[in-house]
Design an enzyme around this catalytic site. Structure first.
Site, PDB file in Angstrom:
ATOM      1  N   LYS A 266       0.843  -1.201   0.000  1.00 41.92           N
ATOM      2  CA  LYS A 266       0.000   0.000   0.000  1.00 41.92           C
ATOM      3  C   LYS A 266       0.872   1.243   0.000  1.00 41.92           C
ATOM      4  O   LYS A 266       1.631   1.481   0.930  1.00 41.92           O
ATOM      5  CB  LYS A 266      -0.909   0.038   1.231  1.00 41.92           C
TER       6      LYS A 266
ATOM      7  N   GLY B 127       7.253   5.416   7.675  1.00 33.05           N
ATOM      8  CA  GLY B 127       6.244   6.453   7.909  1.00 33.05           C
ATOM      9  C   GLY B 127       6.479   7.114   9.249  1.00 33.05           C
ATOM     10  O   GLY B 127       7.597   7.096   9.782  1.00 33.05           O
TER      11      GLY B 127
ATOM     12  N   THR C 196       6.435   8.059  13.277  1.00 32.65           N
ATOM     13  CA  THR C 196       6.767   7.280  14.474  1.00 32.65           C
ATOM     14  C   THR C 196       5.512   6.793  15.197  1.00 32.65           C
ATOM     15  O   THR C 196       5.462   5.643  15.662  1.00 32.65           O
ATOM     16  CB  THR C 196       7.672   8.120  15.396  1.00 32.65           C
ATOM     17  N   ALA C 197       4.478   7.636  15.265  1.00 35.91           N
ATOM     18  CA  ALA C 197       3.252   7.226  15.964  1.00 35.91           C
ATOM     19  C   ALA C 197       2.608   6.048  15.228  1.00 35.91           C
ATOM     20  O   ALA C 197       2.154   5.089  15.873  1.00 35.91           O
ATOM     21  CB  ALA C 197       2.275   8.401  16.041  1.00 35.91           C
ATOM     22  N   THR C 198       2.602   6.092  13.906  1.00 41.52           N
ATOM     23  CA  THR C 198       2.028   4.977  13.140  1.00 41.52           C
ATOM     24  C   THR C 198       2.861   3.716  13.356  1.00 41.52           C
ATOM     25  O   THR C 198       2.307   2.617  13.507  1.00 41.52           O
ATOM     26  CB  THR C 198       1.979   5.317  11.631  1.00 41.52           C
TER      27      THR C 198
ATOM     28  N   CYS D 266      13.275  11.933   5.657  1.00 39.93           N
ATOM     29  CA  CYS D 266      13.552  11.564   7.050  1.00 39.93           C
ATOM     30  C   CYS D 266      15.024  11.767   7.397  1.00 39.93           C
ATOM     31  O   CYS D 266      15.380  11.850   8.565  1.00 39.93           O
ATOM     32  CB  CYS D 266      13.134  10.134   7.308  1.00 39.93           C
TER      33      CYS D 266
HETATM   34  O1  TXE Z   1       2.489   9.277   7.946  1.00 35.96           O
HETATM   35  P1  TXE Z   1       1.793   7.925   8.260  1.00 35.96           P
HETATM   36  P2  TXE Z   1       1.819  10.696   7.678  1.00 35.96           P
HETATM   37  C1  TXE Z   1       6.533  11.670   9.504  1.00 35.96           C
HETATM   38  C2  TXE Z   1       6.450  13.158   9.311  1.00 35.96           C
HETATM   39  C3  TXE Z   1       5.008  13.359   9.033  1.00 35.96           C
HETATM   40  C4  TXE Z   1       4.403  12.347   9.965  1.00 35.96           C
HETATM   41  C5  TXE Z   1       3.031  11.884   9.611  1.00 35.96           C
HETATM   42  O2  TXE Z   1       6.801  13.831  10.487  1.00 35.96           O
HETATM   43  O3  TXE Z   1       4.585  14.652   9.295  1.00 35.96           O
HETATM   44  O4  TXE Z   1       5.269  11.259   9.915  1.00 35.96           O
HETATM   45  O5  TXE Z   1       2.959  11.620   8.227  1.00 35.96           O
HETATM   46  C6  TXE Z   1      -0.042   4.256   6.348  1.00 35.96           C
HETATM   47  N1  TXE Z   1      -2.127   0.860   9.574  1.00 35.96           N
HETATM   48  N2  TXE Z   1       6.913  10.957   8.312  1.00 35.96           N
HETATM   49  O6  TXE Z   1       0.610  10.944   8.507  1.00 35.96           O
HETATM   50  O7  TXE Z   1       0.388   8.134   8.687  1.00 35.96           O
HETATM   51  C7  TXE Z   1      -0.395   5.441   5.501  1.00 35.96           C
HETATM   52  O8  TXE Z   1      -1.562   5.220   4.771  1.00 35.96           O
HETATM   53  C8  TXE Z   1      -1.391   0.671   8.464  1.00 35.96           C
HETATM   54  C9  TXE Z   1       8.232  10.405   8.308  1.00 35.96           C
HETATM   55  O9  TXE Z   1       1.628  10.813   6.234  1.00 35.96           O
HETATM   56  O10 TXE Z   1       2.711   7.184   9.149  1.00 35.96           O
HETATM   57  C10 TXE Z   1       0.851   5.563   4.644  1.00 35.96           C
HETATM   58  O11 TXE Z   1       0.816   4.626   3.590  1.00 35.96           O
HETATM   59  N3  TXE Z   1      -0.901   1.663   7.719  1.00 35.96           N
HETATM   60  C11 TXE Z   1       8.442   9.474   7.223  1.00 35.96           C
HETATM   61  C12 TXE Z   1       1.956   5.204   5.635  1.00 35.96           C
HETATM   62  O12 TXE Z   1       1.318   4.471   6.664  1.00 35.96           O
HETATM   63  C13 TXE Z   1      -1.147   2.913   8.124  1.00 35.96           C
HETATM   64  C14 TXE Z   1       7.739   9.654   5.955  1.00 35.96           C
HETATM   65  C15 TXE Z   1       2.660   6.400   6.266  1.00 35.96           C
HETATM   66  O13 TXE Z   1       1.716   7.248   6.824  1.00 35.96           O
HETATM   67  C16 TXE Z   1      -1.884   3.188   9.281  1.00 35.96           C
HETATM   68  C17 TXE Z   1       6.418  10.192   6.114  1.00 35.96           C
HETATM   69  C18 TXE Z   1      -2.388   2.086  10.018  1.00 35.96           C
HETATM   70  N4  TXE Z   1      -3.123   2.238  11.120  1.00 35.96           N
HETATM   71  C19 TXE Z   1       6.076  10.836   7.261  1.00 35.96           C
HETATM   72  N5  TXE Z   1      -1.963   4.523   9.432  1.00 35.96           N
HETATM   73  C20 TXE Z   1       9.796   8.899   7.045  1.00 35.96           C
HETATM   74  N6  TXE Z   1      10.256   8.114   8.012  1.00 35.96           N
HETATM   75  O14 TXE Z   1      10.431   9.070   6.034  1.00 35.96           O
HETATM   76  C21 TXE Z   1      -1.292   5.080   8.399  1.00 35.96           C
HETATM   77  N7  TXE Z   1      -0.804   4.113   7.590  1.00 35.96           N
END
Ligand code: TXE
Length: 480
Positions: free
Chosen positions: A174, A227, A229-231, A283
């Site tokens: 995904k 993605g 850290t919280a996720t 990141c």
């Molecule tokens: O990331 P999410 P977001 C950081 C950055 C950003 C913050 C949030 O600070 O502002 O994270 O970004 C999927 N079960 N990074 O909200 O939500 C989601 O659909 C399974 C750092 O966009 O973590 C997407 O495909 N999957 C980072 C992926 O997770 C889930 C890069 C990332 O989304 C899910 C991006 C769930 N419950 C953001 N919830 C880096 N490390 O490079 C979400 N997703």
């Protein structure tokens, strides 16, 4: 309208529930297509396709797997312009960047793992005196999940998919719902390259529903995630009772440490790049800049001059250095941090404002922003902003800067600028990070381990580390 479909069992299909969401173009704020809002039913279909492809794919010779991966790589290269434009339209990054970095690196991922799998050796141990020999099989896991973010869409998506399929797994993947386009286009390329149906299945939808259905799936045995850290923490909680294998590449708040004895011009040019490449949405960006006091004033003047010269503009324009941020909510989040900095007695040395680009006034543009912070503990110096915003502050001694560099919850990368060898050794040993760059930034060799410590994640990607993640080690002990 450019609509996207799921790619299941080699075929493009609408989501079972027929629910769709809007896809936005960040450069002008307009909706330009529809994305499936897939449900658990779609995840089940993708899983079933992957499961039925697994037996044959896992027994396909390494040479054949390698040939197909390299073919995918070649087709991506042949479609460079199309993919770069699509990536830019979806994400807001300059086309020039997507063309020079994102798409070529996505192609490299397939070529690299296509080659690496043919070199992936395992151990054997002769148990001397016991008349036995042990050898390790590296067997594919089965059906695995790859979930990727929006900042480097195709590049990070393929960074997971390529090793997963090279190792003989079948994948339910995904991409981020914010940037699904190049993942969608990848399906066509896989068909053209002759990847058997069901080996790779790509489903689109929101994290909380589609993503959640993937991570909750009992029979998907490993999850590779990049993605927030919280996720990542959430995924770990869901996955733990099912004993899934996890690779989590999460956020960063990386120090860029500059000593007076460095090669100044090279440091200055690279620091502009490590601060603002991809609108600061990487990141690995060096978002906390620490400068030795002796050269602090000089650096401040020179850096701010260079940052002010960066051109914020439409991503398709050749002259653009800084394109649009990925989405309206993300732009708002980054702007909020600039306000927080002001309340914390930070000084905005340049930038700080939204930019109205002529003809694209509804796009999500922000000036590159440099904040001089009064101390290292303020929020803008501790929390991941993930936009074109960096902090700067001076330091006096190596011990002091090391303490500040390590005093965050993250530990992804660190950059060090010095020509002192002993200091290089001391500091790189002690910096709490998965990757330390000395006198460079984001130089990548795909054979090296990639990932972070602390809240930046667990596990390593890259090279044989990725192939180890996507396989189970089985020891066979034969007594003779
Ligand atoms: O990331 P999410 P977001 C950081 C950055 C950003 C913050 C949030 O600070 O502002 O994270 O970004 C999927 N079960 N990074 O909200 O939500 C989601 O659909 C399974 C750092 O966009 O973590 C997407 O495909 N999957 C980072 C992926 O997770 C889930 C890069 C990332 O989304 C899910 C991006 C769930 N419950 C953001 N919830 C880096 N490390 O490079 C979400 N997703």
């Amino acid at each position: 309208m450019e609509n996207i479909k799921n790619y299941i069992n080699g075929t493009f299909s609408s989501p079972v529930n027929n629910n769709w969401m809007d896809n936005y173009n960040p450069s002008n704020g307009e909706v330009y297509g529809k994305i499936p809002e897939s449900s658990k039913e779609d995840v089940d279909l993708a899983y079933k396709a992957a499961k039925s492809a697994f037996k044959q794919w896992s027994q396909t010779t390494l040479e054949e797997r390698s040939r197909i991966l390299i073919k995918i790589s070649e087709l991506l290269e042949a479609n460079l312009q199309r993919f770069a434009e699509a990536e830019s339209k979806d994400n807001g990054k300059p086309v020039s960047l997507a063309k020079a970095v994102d798409i070529p690196r996505a192609a490299s991922n397939f070529r690299f793992f296509g080659n690496a799998i043919t070199q992936f050796a395992s151990e054997s141990h002769e148990s001397i005196g016991q008349q036995a020999v042990n050898y390790t099989l590296r067997q594919p896991i089965g059906v695995v999940a790859c979930i990727s973010p929006w900042n480097l869409p195709l590049y990070l998506f393929t960074w997971k998919i390529a090793p997963a399929i090279a190792a003989g797994n079948c994948v339910v993947a995904k991409p981020s719902e914010v940037t699904p386009m190049t993942a969608y286009l990848l399906g066509e390329i896989c068909n053209e390259a002759g990847l058997p149906k069901g080996v790779l299945n790509i489903i689109h939808g929101l994290g909380g529903t589609t993503g959640q259905a993937i991570i909750e799936h009992q029979d998907i045995k490993a999850i590779s995630f990049t993605g927030g850290t919280a996720t990542g923490a959430h995924i770990a909680r869901v996955a733990a009772p099912m004993f899934k294998k996890l690779s989590l590449e999460l956020g960063g708040k990386n120090p860029n440490i500059i000593f007076a004895d460095c090669d100044y011009q090279e440091m200055l040019n690279t620091t502009v790049r490590s601060s603002f490449a991809n609108q600061g949405q990487i990141c690995l960006c060096g978002s906390r800049i620490f400068v030795e006091e002796k050269i602090y004033q000089q650096f401040k003047t020179d850096f701010v001059t260079k940052v002010k010269a960066l051109k914020v503009g439409h991503p398709a324009k050749q002259a653009t250095n800084i394109g649009a941020l990925v989405s309206k909510p993300h732009l708002e989040k980054v702007k909020e941090y600039i306000e927080i900095a002001k309340t914390e007695n930070g000084t905005i040395l340049c930038g700080g404002n939204e930019v109205k680009v002529e003809g694209y006034e509804n796009g999500y543009y922000l000036e590159p922003t440099v904040i001089e912070v009064p101390n290292d503990e303020c929020r803008v110096n501790q929390e991941e902003i993930f936009g074109p915003v960096v902090t700067i502050m001076p330091f006096k001694t190596e011990d002091e800067v090391l303490l500040m560099a390590n005093k965050v919850k993250y530990g992804l990368s660190a950059t060090l600028w010095t020509n002192n060898l002993k200091r290089t050794m001391r500091m790189s040993n002690q910096l709490q990070a998965g990757i330390v760059w000395v006198n460079t930034w984001m130089m990548r060799d795909l054979r090296t381990p990639f990932g972070g410590i602390k809240a930046s994640g667990v596990g390593r990607e890259g090279g044989f580390e990725a192939l180890r993640f996507f396989t189970e080690a089985k020891n066979v002990c034969i007594k003779y």
